[in-house]
Write a protein that holds these residues in place. Structure first.
Motif, PDB file in Angstrom:
ATOM      1  N   TRP A 150       0.837  -1.204   0.000  1.00 31.18           N
ATOM      2  CA  TRP A 150       0.000   0.000   0.000  1.00 31.18           C
ATOM      3  C   TRP A 150       0.873   1.256   0.000  1.00 31.18           C
ATOM      4  O   TRP A 150       0.656   2.186  -0.791  1.00 31.18           O
ATOM      5  N   ASP A 151       1.870   1.301   0.901  1.00 28.56           N
ATOM      6  CA  ASP A 151       2.747   2.465   1.005  1.00 28.56           C
ATOM      7  C   ASP A 151       3.510   2.701  -0.288  1.00 28.56           C
ATOM      8  O   ASP A 151       3.671   3.852  -0.720  1.00 28.56           O
ATOM      9  N   TYR A 152       3.976   1.631  -0.910  1.00 24.56           N
ATOM     10  CA  TYR A 152       4.734   1.779  -2.150  1.00 24.56           C
ATOM     11  C   TYR A 152       3.839   2.322  -3.267  1.00 24.56           C
ATOM     12  O   TYR A 152       4.238   3.247  -3.996  1.00 24.56           O
ATOM     13  N   TYR A 153       2.649   1.774  -3.380  1.00 23.95           N
ATOM     14  CA  TYR A 153       1.747   2.191  -4.454  1.00 23.95           C
ATOM     15  C   TYR A 153       1.369   3.667  -4.319  1.00 23.95           C
ATOM     16  O   TYR A 153       1.306   4.398  -5.309  1.00 23.95           O
ATOM     17  N   LEU A 184      -5.862 -14.523  -5.264  1.00 26.84           N
ATOM     18  CA  LEU A 184      -6.261 -14.878  -3.899  1.00 26.84           C
ATOM     19  C   LEU A 184      -5.113 -14.603  -2.935  1.00 26.84           C
ATOM     20  O   LEU A 184      -3.988 -15.055  -3.162  1.00 26.84           O
ATOM     21  N   ASP A 185      -5.395 -13.880  -1.868  1.00 29.01           N
ATOM     22  CA  ASP A 185      -4.371 -13.601  -0.861  1.00 29.01           C
ATOM     23  C   ASP A 185      -5.057 -13.348   0.478  1.00 29.01           C
ATOM     24  O   ASP A 185      -6.211 -12.898   0.512  1.00 29.01           O
ATOM     25  N   ILE A 186      -4.342 -13.639   1.568  1.00 24.24           N
ATOM     26  CA  ILE A 186      -4.907 -13.406   2.903  1.00 24.24           C
ATOM     27  C   ILE A 186      -4.685 -11.971   3.364  1.00 24.24           C
ATOM     28  O   ILE A 186      -5.150 -11.588   4.434  1.00 24.24           O
ATOM     29  N   SER A 187      -3.980 -11.167   2.570  1.00 22.02           N
ATOM     30  CA  SER A 187      -3.675  -9.777   2.921  1.00 22.02           C
ATOM     31  C   SER A 187      -4.728  -8.835   2.343  1.00 22.02           C
ATOM     32  O   SER A 187      -4.790  -8.635   1.133  1.00 22.02           O
ATOM     33  N   PRO A 188      -5.547  -8.214   3.194  1.00 18.37           N
ATOM     34  CA  PRO A 188      -6.599  -7.316   2.698  1.00 18.37           C
ATOM     35  C   PRO A 188      -6.054  -6.152   1.876  1.00 18.37           C
ATOM     36  O   PRO A 188      -6.599  -5.823   0.811  1.00 18.37           O
ATOM     37  N   LYS A 189      -4.987  -5.521   2.346  1.00 14.28           N
ATOM     38  CA  LYS A 189      -4.442  -4.370   1.621  1.00 14.28           C
ATOM     39  C   LYS A 189      -3.838  -4.779   0.286  1.00 14.28           C
ATOM     40  O   LYS A 189      -3.927  -4.049  -0.704  1.00 14.28           O
ATOM     41  N   SER A 190      -3.216  -5.957   0.238  1.00 13.92           N
ATOM     42  CA  SER A 190      -2.669  -6.431  -1.038  1.00 13.92           C
ATOM     43  C   SER A 190      -3.772  -6.637  -2.059  1.00 13.92           C
ATOM     44  O   SER A 190      -3.628  -6.269  -3.235  1.00 13.92           O
ATOM     45  N   GLU A 225      -6.660  -5.134  -2.080  1.00 17.97           N
ATOM     46  CA  GLU A 225      -7.193  -3.822  -2.461  1.00 17.97           C
ATOM     47  C   GLU A 225      -6.316  -3.161  -3.518  1.00 17.97           C
ATOM     48  O   GLU A 225      -6.827  -2.607  -4.510  1.00 17.97           O
ATOM     49  N   ILE A 226      -4.995  -3.221  -3.327  1.00 21.00           N
ATOM     50  CA  ILE A 226      -4.083  -2.635  -4.313  1.00 21.00           C
ATOM     51  C   ILE A 226      -4.157  -3.400  -5.632  1.00 21.00           C
ATOM     52  O   ILE A 226      -4.107  -2.807  -6.711  1.00 21.00           O
ATOM     53  N   GLY A 233      -5.845  -3.064 -11.370  1.00 22.94           N
ATOM     54  CA  GLY A 233      -6.592  -3.550 -12.523  1.00 22.94           C
ATOM     55  C   GLY A 233      -6.930  -5.025 -12.523  1.00 22.94           C
ATOM     56  O   GLY A 233      -7.515  -5.514 -13.493  1.00 22.94           O
ATOM     57  N   VAL A 234      -6.577  -5.752 -11.452  1.00 20.63           N
ATOM     58  CA  VAL A 234      -6.972  -7.161 -11.390  1.00 20.63           C
ATOM     59  C   VAL A 234      -8.495  -7.224 -11.253  1.00 20.63           C
ATOM     60  O   VAL A 234      -9.070  -6.673 -10.317  1.00 20.63           O
TER      61      VAL A 234
END
Length: 235
Positions: free
Chosen positions: A10-13, A85-91, A93-94, A99-100
């Motif tokens: 998130w911070d990087y994006y 699919l990922d367990i990280s909510p912020k990942s 969201e990004i 565009g996924v």
């Protein structure tokens, strides 16, 4: 649960003072993981990742999708229907912002889609999600259930036996657990997550477990101590 990987993404994006992630295991010291690595394009990926992406076909599931780089390549360059699919909510969201089109936050063991998949992708030490040797059957049965008939899993792993080599050429291997079962910790901006179990698996152990659970197994490519394998559902 802390989501430090997602926070770093998130911070990087958003250019919100990003810092490198730091990772360590029960047998290794702190190691920097540059955040821009999680945003790499196809040409910046290693040969194992590239080969797995080239072999991906049909309706695909990208497990541990992170910032969505693998999913975006499959979706935009190969025109495949992809679920990230990922367990990280912020990942997740990004990933959606990048565009996924179909990105879901869930643990694979709790994921129950309506339709099954032709390809399941597990990259960046994909065997890690198995946690331990003893849990492999649970995960392989779940993955088997998620595949269409003759569907495939493309997974990479690393044999870390070399990390136990001593100066005399012998190996000091643990006697109470498989040597690739490690505790894995993520650090970011002076915060630390709780250790998780993470499995570094040699190919032969993967092959034995997968064949027991209804897969035909092929070693697709090796690079040093790492490999990518194809598990094809046959039952």
């Amino acid at each position: 649960m802390k989501d430090l990987m997602g926070q770093a993404i998130w911070d990087y994006y958003y250019d919100n003072s990003p810092e490198n992630l730091q990772t360590e295991t029960s047998i290794s010291e702190l190691d920097d993981l540059p955040i821009d690595y999680l945003f790499r394009n196809f040409n910046e990926m290693n040969l194992l990742e590239q080969k797995a992406l080239e072999l991906t076909k049909g309706k695909a599931l990208d497990i541990g999708s992170g910032a969505g780089s693998h999913s975006l390549f499959l979706q935009n360059e190969k025109n495949l229907e992809v679920t990230a699919l990922d367990i990280s909510p912020k990942s997740i969201e990004i990933s959606k912002i990048r565009g996924v089109q179909n990105a879901i936050c869930a643990n694979i063991l709790d994921f129950n889609p309506i339709k099954k998949f032709d390809t399941i992708l597990l990259l960046m030490n994909g065997t890690g999600i198995f946690e331990t040797i003893d849990k492999m059957d649970v995960y392989l049965k779940k993955l088997h259930d998620l595949l269409n008939e003759n569907g495939q899993i493309l997974i990479d792993g690393t044999d870390i036996l070399y990390m136990y080599e001593e100066e005399d050429g012998g190996f000091r291997i643990p006697v109470d657990h498989y040597y690739g079962e490690l505790d894995y910790v993520v650090h970011y901006k002076n915060e630390s997550e709780e250790p998780i179990k993470w499995l570094y698996l040699d190919f032969e152990n993967l092959k034995d477990a997968a064949e027991t659970n209804g897969f035909e197994v092929e070693l697709v490519l090796e690079e040093g101590d790492s490999y990518v394998a194809k598990l094809t559902r046959i039952e």
